[in-house]
Motif scaffolding. Sequence first.
Motif, mmCIF file in Angstrom:
data_model
loop_
_atom_site.group_PDB
_atom_site.id
_atom_site.type_symbol
_atom_site.label_atom_id
_atom_site.label_comp_id
_atom_site.label_asym_id
_atom_site.label_seq_id
_atom_site.Cartn_x
_atom_site.Cartn_y
_atom_site.Cartn_z
ATOM 1 N N GLY A 89 0.806 -1.208 0.000
ATOM 2 C CA GLY A 89 0.000 0.000 0.000
ATOM 3 C C GLY A 89 0.839 1.258 0.000
ATOM 4 N N SER A 90 0.197 2.363 -0.354
ATOM 5 C CA SER A 90 0.837 3.678 -0.417
ATOM 6 C C SER A 90 0.587 4.429 0.884
ATOM 7 N N ALA A 91 1.642 4.980 1.451
ATOM 8 C CA ALA A 91 1.556 5.724 2.706
ATOM 9 C C ALA A 91 0.603 6.912 2.559
ATOM 10 N N GLY A 92 -0.082 7.247 3.655
ATOM 11 C CA GLY A 92 -1.033 8.353 3.636
ATOM 12 C C GLY A 92 -0.746 9.382 4.702
ATOM 13 N N ASP A 93 -1.543 10.439 4.700
ATOM 14 C CA ASP A 93 -1.430 11.475 5.743
ATOM 15 C C ASP A 93 -2.800 12.066 6.059
ATOM 16 N N ASN A 94 -3.818 11.180 6.089
ATOM 17 C CA ASN A 94 -5.172 11.567 6.480
ATOM 18 C C ASN A 94 -5.766 12.627 5.569
ATOM 19 N N LEU A 95 -5.492 12.484 4.258
ATOM 20 C CA LEU A 95 -6.098 13.303 3.212
ATOM 21 C C LEU A 95 -5.678 14.771 3.241
ATOM 22 N N THR A 96 -4.557 15.075 3.897
ATOM 23 C CA THR A 96 -4.014 16.429 3.780
ATOM 24 C C THR A 96 -3.113 16.549 2.557
ATOM 25 N N PHE A 97 -2.587 15.438 2.066
ATOM 26 C CA PHE A 97 -1.742 15.379 0.876
ATOM 27 C C PHE A 97 -0.543 16.320 0.976
ATOM 28 N N GLU A 98 0.074 16.315 2.158
ATOM 29 C CA GLU A 98 1.223 17.185 2.393
ATOM 30 C C GLU A 98 2.511 16.422 2.633
ATOM 31 N N HIS A 99 2.444 15.331 3.396
ATOM 32 C CA HIS A 99 3.686 14.623 3.735
ATOM 33 C C HIS A 99 3.387 13.160 4.044
ATOM 34 N N THR A 100 3.902 12.285 3.206
ATOM 35 C CA THR A 100 3.834 10.849 3.478
ATOM 36 C C THR A 100 5.250 10.297 3.474
ATOM 37 N N ALA A 101 5.479 9.244 4.244
ATOM 38 C CA ALA A 101 6.845 8.756 4.407
ATOM 39 C C ALA A 101 6.850 7.270 4.726
ATOM 40 N N VAL A 102 7.983 6.642 4.389
ATOM 41 C CA VAL A 102 8.198 5.210 4.613
ATOM 42 C C VAL A 102 9.364 5.048 5.586
ATOM 43 N N TYR A 103 9.224 4.110 6.506
ATOM 44 C CA TYR A 103 10.269 3.872 7.511
ATOM 45 C C TYR A 103 11.473 3.177 6.890
ATOM 46 N N HIS A 104 12.669 3.654 7.286
ATOM 47 C CA HIS A 104 13.918 2.998 6.893
ATOM 48 C C HIS A 104 14.987 3.283 7.935
ATOM 49 N N ASP A 105 15.419 2.251 8.637
ATOM 50 C CA ASP A 105 16.573 2.317 9.527
ATOM 51 C C ASP A 105 16.500 3.490 10.507
ATOM 52 N N GLY A 106 15.381 3.598 11.196
ATOM 53 C CA GLY A 106 15.235 4.622 12.223
ATOM 54 C C GLY A 106 14.712 5.952 11.755
ATOM 55 N N GLU A 107 14.354 6.069 10.474
ATOM 56 C CA GLU A 107 13.843 7.332 9.941
ATOM 57 C C GLU A 107 12.601 7.089 9.101
ATOM 58 N N PHE A 108 11.746 8.107 9.047
ATOM 59 C CA PHE A 108 10.621 8.108 8.108
ATOM 60 C C PHE A 108 10.978 9.057 6.972
ATOM 61 N N LEU A 109 11.096 8.514 5.763
ATOM 62 C CA LEU A 109 11.628 9.268 4.638
ATOM 63 C C LEU A 109 10.625 9.342 3.497
ATOM 64 N N PRO A 110 10.502 10.520 2.855
ATOM 65 C CA PRO A 110 9.657 10.628 1.667
ATOM 66 C C PRO A 110 10.397 10.097 0.434
ATOM 67 N N ASN A 111 9.645 9.943 -0.654
ATOM 68 C CA ASN A 111 10.233 9.598 -1.956
ATOM 69 C C ASN A 111 10.967 8.257 -1.906
ATOM 70 N N LEU A 112 10.432 7.327 -1.115
ATOM 71 C CA LEU A 112 11.104 6.060 -0.873
ATOM 72 C C LEU A 112 10.076 4.938 -0.823
ATOM 73 N N ALA A 113 10.525 3.738 -1.163
ATOM 74 C CA ALA A 113 9.710 2.535 -0.994
ATOM 75 C C ALA A 113 10.544 1.478 -0.299
#
Length: 394
Positions: free
Chosen positions: A181-205
Amino acid sequence: MAVAERNVGDSEKSEVHVPTPVISRTRQHTAVASADSHRPDPVAAVAELADALGTRAGLYAVFVTPGYDLPLVGRELKRHFGDRVIGCTSSGNIGPRGYDSAGLCAVAFTGGLRARTVTVGPLDDAPGAVERAAPELADLRSEVGDGEGFAILLTDGLTRNEDLLAANLMAALGDVPIVGGSAGDNLTFEHTAVYHDGEFLPNLASVTVVRTDVPFRLIRLQHHEPTSTLLIATDVDPDRRVVRALNGRPAAQAYAEAVGTRVADLNFSVYSRHPLLLNAGGSAWIRAIAAANADGTLSMFARVDVGDVLRVGRPTGLLDHLEQQFAALEADLGPIGGMLAFDCVLRRLETEEHQVADQVGGFLAERGVVGFSTYGEQFNGMHMNQTLVAVAFA
């Protein structure tokens, strides 16, 4: 906080819908446990999850609703669970309480599986990102070997590249089925992120290949069916997911007439009842409409290409369809021991509009479904909307 734990036992297993004979008499078990936390402090919230689930599971999946300090959440997830955690931001969760619009939700898998994660990005060029990750993806594929496994895909929900990402990942992983699935932000469409090694990062899968001897099924459920009304995409901007013309006419006007209303009356309720469906590989895949724009175009939540033949969809009843499909799944797989699910946020909004959210959420919770409300779903090489995709364990 709510906690749920279920045991996964043995029975015949297949990937997607193809039966596989039982080849071993050894009984395998996986414990599927879930928990949530609504503590506002991220340190306390993650600690509550760790207390409930322990810190020795083979894989943790954690979903975070908006409002949390993501750097702190990421740091605490790393501290408690090490490198055995995947996750992303969400537009609400599915957990022990059913649908949940706030908090952190986590699922832990212990025993009977092995998991390894590779990150793919940046996603501005999804095919290029997959190509750069090709050696690591090949290693993941080799770990499955001739055994049984699947891949979990979590991706940034605002890149608008999930279609190309899913297709290229399917080519790279071969016959390893993909669900995600694609990360969300409760329909604000401002910032979504995926977890990687202790961080939540945008533009990542993140791509997690799970090798398991435990019976499972990958499922895809949607409660819309195609009608005979055809709309052909004749002018589009596929990268921006904008349809300019359908059947050679302004897209919003052509769509409004096809569903029996005026452009001025187009709204979420209309889009929800009548999404557009694309036929591919013998199946119908939903392309949901995001908005009718002032210039007469339609913004979409999934890619549409020139020449795509789209059918107007109609609903068949979300709760009734869910009950029927779960009955069929249980008849095939046996009692469901746990399920990791990716459910489109549009489905949850539809249940709220029709005042059945508590019923649907309760139904999912009773069957051990854990996951999050997404900005889109991936199933093998396809990206879609208004669908629930999941991996279910016996």
